[in-house]
Scaffold this active site. Sequence first.
Site, PDB file in Angstrom:
ATOM      1  N   HIS A 110       5.183 -15.767  -5.993  1.00 37.70           N
ATOM      2  CA  HIS A 110       5.390 -16.345  -4.656  1.00 37.70           C
ATOM      3  C   HIS A 110       6.217 -17.632  -4.739  1.00 37.70           C
ATOM      4  O   HIS A 110       7.115 -17.859  -3.942  1.00 37.70           O
ATOM      5  CB  HIS A 110       4.042 -16.711  -4.006  1.00 37.70           C
ATOM      6  CG  HIS A 110       3.162 -15.559  -3.659  1.00 37.70           C
ATOM      7  ND1 HIS A 110       1.827 -15.514  -4.013  1.00 37.70           N
ATOM      8  CD2 HIS A 110       3.399 -14.416  -2.972  1.00 37.70           C
ATOM      9  CE1 HIS A 110       1.293 -14.396  -3.549  1.00 37.70           C
ATOM     10  NE2 HIS A 110       2.221 -13.708  -2.921  1.00 37.70           N
TER      11      HIS A 110
ATOM     12  N   LYS B  77      -6.513  -6.130   3.754  1.00 33.88           N
ATOM     13  CA  LYS B  77      -7.086  -6.857   2.603  1.00 33.88           C
ATOM     14  C   LYS B  77      -8.186  -7.791   3.060  1.00 33.88           C
ATOM     15  O   LYS B  77      -8.061  -8.441   4.089  1.00 33.88           O
ATOM     16  CB  LYS B  77      -5.999  -7.734   1.944  1.00 33.88           C
ATOM     17  CG  LYS B  77      -4.832  -7.000   1.341  1.00 33.88           C
ATOM     18  CD  LYS B  77      -3.853  -8.029   0.754  1.00 33.88           C
ATOM     19  CE  LYS B  77      -2.572  -7.384   0.257  1.00 33.88           C
ATOM     20  NZ  LYS B  77      -1.528  -8.405  -0.015  1.00 33.88           N
TER      21      LYS B  77
ATOM     22  N   ARG C  91       8.822  -6.666  -5.251  1.00 34.49           N
ATOM     23  CA  ARG C  91       8.590  -6.568  -6.685  1.00 34.49           C
ATOM     24  C   ARG C  91       9.105  -5.252  -7.255  1.00 34.49           C
ATOM     25  O   ARG C  91       9.758  -5.198  -8.268  1.00 34.49           O
ATOM     26  CB  ARG C  91       7.096  -6.676  -7.001  1.00 34.49           C
ATOM     27  CG  ARG C  91       6.547  -8.062  -6.887  1.00 34.49           C
ATOM     28  CD  ARG C  91       5.057  -8.059  -6.931  1.00 34.49           C
ATOM     29  NE  ARG C  91       4.539  -7.261  -5.828  1.00 34.49           N
ATOM     30  CZ  ARG C  91       3.276  -7.229  -5.451  1.00 34.49           C
ATOM     31  NH1 ARG C  91       2.382  -7.907  -6.118  1.00 34.49           N
ATOM     32  NH2 ARG C  91       2.893  -6.498  -4.425  1.00 34.49           N
TER      33      ARG C  91
ATOM     34  N   SER D 187      -1.730 -11.130  -6.540  1.00 37.66           N
ATOM     35  CA  SER D 187      -2.886 -12.003  -6.336  1.00 37.66           C
ATOM     36  C   SER D 187      -4.152 -11.266  -6.766  1.00 37.66           C
ATOM     37  O   SER D 187      -5.055 -11.852  -7.364  1.00 37.66           O
ATOM     38  CB  SER D 187      -2.995 -12.398  -4.865  1.00 37.66           C
ATOM     39  OG  SER D 187      -1.856 -13.112  -4.475  1.00 37.66           O
TER      40      SER D 187
HETATM   41  O1  PNS Z   1       1.062 -10.966   1.310  1.00 38.43           O
HETATM   42  P1  PNS Z   1       0.875  -9.806   2.250  1.00 38.43           P
HETATM   43  O2  PNS Z   1      -0.577  -9.358   2.225  1.00 38.43           O
HETATM   44  O3  PNS Z   1       1.830  -8.689   1.999  1.00 38.43           O
HETATM   45  O4  PNS Z   1       1.160 -10.393   3.720  1.00 38.43           O
HETATM   46  C1  PNS Z   1       1.096  -9.545   4.830  1.00 38.43           C
HETATM   47  C2  PNS Z   1       1.208 -10.302   6.151  1.00 38.43           C
HETATM   48  C3  PNS Z   1       0.064 -11.277   6.322  1.00 38.43           C
HETATM   49  C4  PNS Z   1       2.537 -11.035   6.195  1.00 38.43           C
HETATM   50  C5  PNS Z   1       1.179  -9.197   7.249  1.00 38.43           C
HETATM   51  O5  PNS Z   1       0.004  -8.447   7.153  1.00 38.43           O
HETATM   52  C6  PNS Z   1       1.352  -9.746   8.661  1.00 38.43           C
HETATM   53  O6  PNS Z   1       2.467 -10.005   9.089  1.00 38.43           O
HETATM   54  N1  PNS Z   1       0.215  -9.935   9.360  1.00 38.43           N
HETATM   55  C7  PNS Z   1       0.227 -10.446  10.709  1.00 38.43           C
HETATM   56  C8  PNS Z   1      -0.041  -9.325  11.712  1.00 38.43           C
HETATM   57  C9  PNS Z   1       1.229  -8.606  12.099  1.00 38.43           C
HETATM   58  O7  PNS Z   1       2.208  -9.182  12.507  1.00 38.43           O
HETATM   59  N2  PNS Z   1       1.169  -7.270  11.955  1.00 38.43           N
HETATM   60  C10 PNS Z   1       2.227  -6.389  12.383  1.00 38.43           C
HETATM   61  C11 PNS Z   1       3.345  -6.304  11.429  1.00 38.43           C
HETATM   62  S1  PNS Z   1       4.414  -5.057  11.937  1.00 38.43           S
END
Ligand code: PNS
Length: 163
Positions: free
Chosen positions: A17, A41, A90, A128
């Site tokens: 990150h 998650k 990744r 993570s």
């Molecule tokens: O590190 P991650 O777990 O890949 O992060 C994912 C995250 C938190 C960026 C994603 O789940 C997110 O954008 N959550 C907010 C809810 C949202 O906007 N969902 C719709 C996306 S199309």
Amino acid sequence: MKIWICPGSFDPVTMGHIDIIKRASKMCDHLIVAIGVNDGKKATFSFEERKQFILKSIKGLKNVEVDVFEGLLIKYAELKGATAIVKGLRAVSDFEYELQMALLNKRLNAKIETVFLMTSINYSHLSSRAIKNIASNGGEIKGLVPDAIHDDIYEKLKEGETK
Ligand code: PNS
């Protein structure tokens, strides 16, 4: 002023990150590292713990801010006046999920781009989840997470076990 958002769960932030955050911060005027909720998650660390981990890890990066958001990422990006969302990729296994998110976000607001940076080869195996798994089983995570938060991770994991 070009504002970008670097969203993620950061549970906890890894060297992978940090590599993306550093590189993205050079591509915009102001980068907001935004800790959000991933429905898929269950978080180990609280929002505040995750925020402190990131703040401790990015000392010296002057144009980077750390924030927490709830709800939709695209709404948060609009609120902050961001023109792009930046994410690290990744491996091919990340691609399908990230493509879906990028396309959905584009559908919700066509003016906000998603930019992908390829993770450095040194960190392409990092996650993570793997870090928590190694640390909670007594393994060594030096080099996988920023030195500034190495000990904190073990401490917070131990605290979590006794709660
Ligand atoms: O590190 P991650 O777990 O890949 O992060 C994912 C995250 C938190 C960026 C994603 O789940 C997110 O954008 N959550 C907010 C809810 C949202 O906007 N969902 C719709 C996306 S199309």
